[in-house]
Write a protein that holds these residues in place. Structure first.
Motif, mmCIF file in Angstrom:
data_model
loop_
_atom_site.group_PDB
_atom_site.id
_atom_site.type_symbol
_atom_site.label_atom_id
_atom_site.label_comp_id
_atom_site.label_asym_id
_atom_site.label_seq_id
_atom_site.Cartn_x
_atom_site.Cartn_y
_atom_site.Cartn_z
ATOM 1 N N ARG A 199 11.781 2.394 -2.399
ATOM 2 C CA ARG A 199 11.987 1.443 -1.296
ATOM 3 C C ARG A 199 13.444 1.004 -1.305
ATOM 4 N NH1 ARG A 199 6.525 -1.801 -0.696
ATOM 5 N NH2 ARG A 199 5.185 0.027 -0.916
ATOM 6 N N GLU A 249 -2.497 5.827 -6.491
ATOM 7 C CA GLU A 249 -3.288 5.743 -5.273
ATOM 8 C C GLU A 249 -4.713 6.160 -5.599
ATOM 9 O OE1 GLU A 249 -1.565 4.876 -2.651
ATOM 10 O OE2 GLU A 249 -3.143 4.942 -1.139
ATOM 11 N N GLN A 257 -3.105 10.435 0.416
ATOM 12 C CA GLN A 257 -4.424 10.298 1.068
ATOM 13 C C GLN A 257 -4.528 11.303 2.208
ATOM 14 O OE1 GLN A 257 -5.885 6.543 2.420
ATOM 15 N NE2 GLN A 257 -4.860 5.350 0.824
HETATM 16 N N1 DAH Z 1 0.327 1.591 0.032
HETATM 17 C C1 DAH Z 1 0.260 0.166 -0.203
HETATM 18 C C2 DAH Z 1 1.622 -0.355 -0.634
HETATM 19 O O1 DAH Z 1 2.395 0.387 -1.176
HETATM 20 C C3 DAH Z 1 -0.740 -0.151 -1.264
HETATM 21 C C4 DAH Z 1 -2.126 0.141 -0.784
HETATM 22 C C5 DAH Z 1 -2.836 -0.843 -0.140
HETATM 23 C C6 DAH Z 1 -2.677 1.385 -0.933
HETATM 24 C C7 DAH Z 1 -4.102 -0.610 0.328
HETATM 25 C C8 DAH Z 1 -3.941 1.639 -0.472
HETATM 26 C C9 DAH Z 1 -4.648 0.635 0.183
HETATM 27 O O2 DAH Z 1 -4.541 2.822 -0.596
HETATM 28 O O3 DAH Z 1 -5.883 0.881 0.634
HETATM 29 O O4 DAH Z 1 1.893 -1.498 -0.446
#
Ligand code: DAH
Length: 345
Positions: free
Chosen positions: A198, A214, A176
């Motif tokens: 992770r 994403e 992003q």
């Molecule tokens: N990055 C978050 C995760 O890995 C997931 C996520 C949540 C991505 C909300 C997003 C968002 O773009 O708006 O848990």
């Protein structure tokens, strides 16, 4: 025919030609009747000894006989060749009723089947595919997403560090920030499928490496209705027209408001069963409206621009889609598992 001897040669020749069984026989007969040492050839010398009135007829009879024999030989030869060809064709006919030998083709991993399908759905809605590195900086992975150092949200996303500022990305969200940086204040509509890491202990539902898609849309007048409509269309295309989605309030540092998105359970259709733990819904992704801080940090004026974002676990979608009971099956390359996803036909 006046000359008895020529007549006898002709009759015998025709009989022999008729009897010829193969091309060797024919060649032998051609030699015997028309060759330099043939009886007819040796009779040529007689002509000089004949009286003038017989010479002409004798010569004619000789020539006619040679032509007749030559034609008969050619005809028989053609007939034998045709017969031989016919026999060869018979011998070599391919029995097309015999089933072909099956080649042992592999199968696509269901992970890739689902990843491609998800990508296609978003491409169909006008998204473009963006990319980013798996080895990421703390800045893109956390800071620019409104997760400063010591933010408690970092606890849930512990990962593998190369040095203090370099790590294996914990989500695809840093793409992003990278995309906004490149777009320099212009509207954005991207998805990014990719690997994430992770520091989790591997078990049936956790893996130290998994993948996400994403999504990010930034433009003027973007509201949460756009997010809902986009994800609803995705859910119906991915899981079937009957599926409904539900947005539940949640928290992510980079979105405000944040939502968790559930789909109605395929097993019970929303009534509640074992699979959905009685709730009628199954969680599939997180999302929300891009936090004004994130817009600001990445070069957008939050008074002018707004956006939505989401992150979907690819394995999670594949697990729900195919009823797979252990995330590790995607990575173990057990052909018995993969074989089930072989294309039929
Ligand atoms: N990055 C978050 C995760 O890995 C997931 C996520 C949540 C991505 C909300 C997003 C968002 O773009 O708006 O848990």
């Amino acid at each position: 025919m006046q000359n008895e001897k020529i007549k006898a040669i002709l009759e015998e020749g025709l009989k022999q030609i008729e009897k010829a069984e193969n091309l060797d026989d024919i060649n032998e007969l051609r030699n015997r009747y028309l060759g330099k040492k043939s009886e007819l050839a040796s009779m040529g010398s007689i002509i000089a000894t004949l009286p003038v009135e017989e010479k002409k007829t004798f010569g004619q009879e000789m020539n006619e006989t040679k032509t007749t024999l030559a034609n008969a030989i050619d005809e028989r030869m053609n007939a034998l060749k045709a017969k031989a060809l016919e026999e060869k064709l018979q011998r070599e006919t391919i029995d097309i009723s015999l089933p072909g030998r099956e080649s042992n083709l592999g199968a696509r991993n269901p992970f890739h089947i689902v990843k491609d399908e998800m990508t296609e759905i978003f491409l169909g809605m006008g998204f473009e595919v963006a990319d980013g590195p798996e080895i990421e900086t703390d800045n893109y992975n956390f800071e620019l997403l409104n997760i400063p150092k010591d933010h408690p949200a970092r606890d849930m996303q512990d990962t593998f560090y190369i040095d203090e500022n370099t790590l294996l990305r914990t989500h695809t969200s840093p793409v992003q920030a990278r995309t906004m940086e490149k777009a320099q204040g212009k509207p954005v509509r991207i998805i990014c499928p990719g690997k994430t890491y992770r520091r989790d202990d591997d078990d049936a539902t956790h893996s130290h490496q998994f993948a996400q898609i994403e999504g990010l849309v930034i433009d003027k007048n973007i509201n949460i209705g756009h997010l809902k409509a986009t994800l609803e269309l995705f859910a119906k295309k991915m899981f079937g027209e009957k599926r409904e989605i539900r947005l539940r309030s949640s928290y992510f540092p980079f979105t405000e408001p944040s939502v968790e998105v559930d789909i109605t359970c395929a097993n019970c259709g929303g009534k509640g069963c074992n699979m959905c733990k009685g709730t009628g819904y199954i969680e599939i992704l997180g999302g929300g409206m891009v936090h004004p801080n994130v817009l600001k940090m990445n070069g957008y004026d939050p008074e002018q621009y707004s956006g939505f974002a989401f992150g979907i676990g690819i394995e999670r979608v594949a697990i729900l889609r195919y009823g797979i009971d252990d995330i590790r099956k995607f990575y173990n390359n057990d052909v018995r598992f993969l074989h089930q996803f072989k294309k039929k036909g």
